[in-house]
Design an enzyme around this catalytic site. Sequence first.
Site, PDB file in Angstrom:
ATOM      1  N   ASP A  53       0.807  -1.222   0.000  1.00 27.78           N
ATOM      2  CA  ASP A  53       0.000   0.000   0.000  1.00 27.78           C
ATOM      3  C   ASP A  53       0.838   1.269   0.000  1.00 27.78           C
ATOM      4  OD1 ASP A  53      -2.462  -1.092  -0.061  1.00 27.78           O
ATOM      5  OD2 ASP A  53      -2.722  -1.127   2.111  1.00 27.78           O
ATOM      6  N   TYR A 111       6.744  -9.944   6.915  1.00 25.84           N
ATOM      7  CA  TYR A 111       6.551  -8.510   7.143  1.00 25.84           C
ATOM      8  C   TYR A 111       6.988  -8.159   8.568  1.00 25.84           C
ATOM      9  CZ  TYR A 111       3.511  -7.559   3.069  1.00 25.84           C
ATOM     10  OH  TYR A 111       3.003  -7.359   1.812  1.00 25.84           O
TER      11      TYR A 111
END
Lengths: 246, 246
Positions: A53, A111
């Site tokens: 994003d 992540y």
Amino acid sequence: MSTRIKLTLSYDGTDFCGWQKQKTGVSVQGLIEDAVFSITGERVSVIGSGRTDAGVHAKGQVAHFDTNSAVPPEKFYKALNTVLPSGVKALKSEKVSDKFNANRTAKRKTYEYSLYSSDTEQPLKERYAARVYGVIDIEKMRSAAKILVGEHDFKAFSATGSSVKTTVRTVYGVSVEKSGEDIKIKVCGNGFLYNMVRIIAGALLKAGKGELSESEIVKALETGDRTLLAETLPAKGLCLLKVEYE
Amino acid sequence: MSTRIKLTLSYDGTDFCGWQKQKTGVSVQGLIEDAVFSITGERVSVIGSGRTDAGVHAKGQVAHFDTNSAVPPEKFYKALNTVLPSGVKALKSEKVSDKFNANRTAKRKTYEYSLYSSDTEQPLKERYAARVYGVIDIEKMRSAAKILVGEHDFKAFSATGSSVKTTVRTVYGVSVEKSGEDIKIKVCGNGFLYNMVRIIAGALLKAGKGELSESEIVKALETGDRTLLAETLPAKGLCLLKVEYE
């Protein structure tokens, strides 16, 4: 006969509209495609392991593209870096089989979500971490994290409105590390839903503050009810560390 | 009767022209003075422990100012933060004696210089560290660092053109730490000449690469000859960690 190149990329997401090309805004994908064009004169499609994003960072995003250029595969990254802006750089390039697909053949992604605990904003931490305050119990965060490991329907851990075939994903591990006022949450899985890591980080933080019980997390997994959990934490604390292939 | 306030400040130096007010550019000092004015209506002089150059960061810069405002001293930093931009924030505020002077009564300062070793630029490290390449021997850096400890004439380690009464300074300690591809040089002393830490870091790096011998460093200290040493490393790798008072 074209050559498929696997690229490992790092970027500071602050100034980009995210990985994917958009109608407005500067995307990482668009910058890489433009860089390949500058170097080779070819207009290629650069396929990433997945979208990140707007505002999300990457230390090890992976992408691929096909080229007929004579640039040696293992030197491609250096050529691209001569034209890429300072916010995006390629760390490695290598020739791979045509069966390699940065998106479809990815097996594991890791992540990291970074937090720092402070009663006031700290300019040197703000760019790559989200600030939190109050008393946070790291053991409660770790205990809650264990609930998420394994194959589950993570519907409650995804942004509403995203359309995917299935919301079942496997989380291989979640770790919570504390060093001084810094807290790092690392999540490894076979794939992630939209906003999933940011929602996981928010839920673990809420658990650490004693505002979300383990039974509520279990219930969220069982019912898929997004409203049982916490708010999505900001993009700037998130970083795609690595993508692994077979 | 005014109250003297000691402020501890952190800033990301990237977008500033340095600590000191200049004819052009945005300075940290100017921003703090404007913030005090916004909160109190008073135009004060904010005195820093020393100047930091354009691009240099700070985790613990110290400054003082005098005020007649009714804002409680220990809450002043939070009031200032409501008007300061995101690149500069106050971490602490406290009432101090009128004998306290952030500049003149400072006893020890600690700076950190950050390097990373990589054959290509890494976007997530570029903001706060300088990139280096080639083989670097950390033990050679540590050995060279020991030469600098003590009271010396550091004339060779200062930018030419600076006018100070004496170029003699005492360095209390220099440490070199390596973690993966990151190298951190920490220097603690009673005061520093213009560009001194950036020149020390450059000299230690050159020593680590085997391009500067210990006898050349000794000679530079003895002769004050700046040209015997290495180039000044970039501002962005430098951070003022703390300033200590009696």
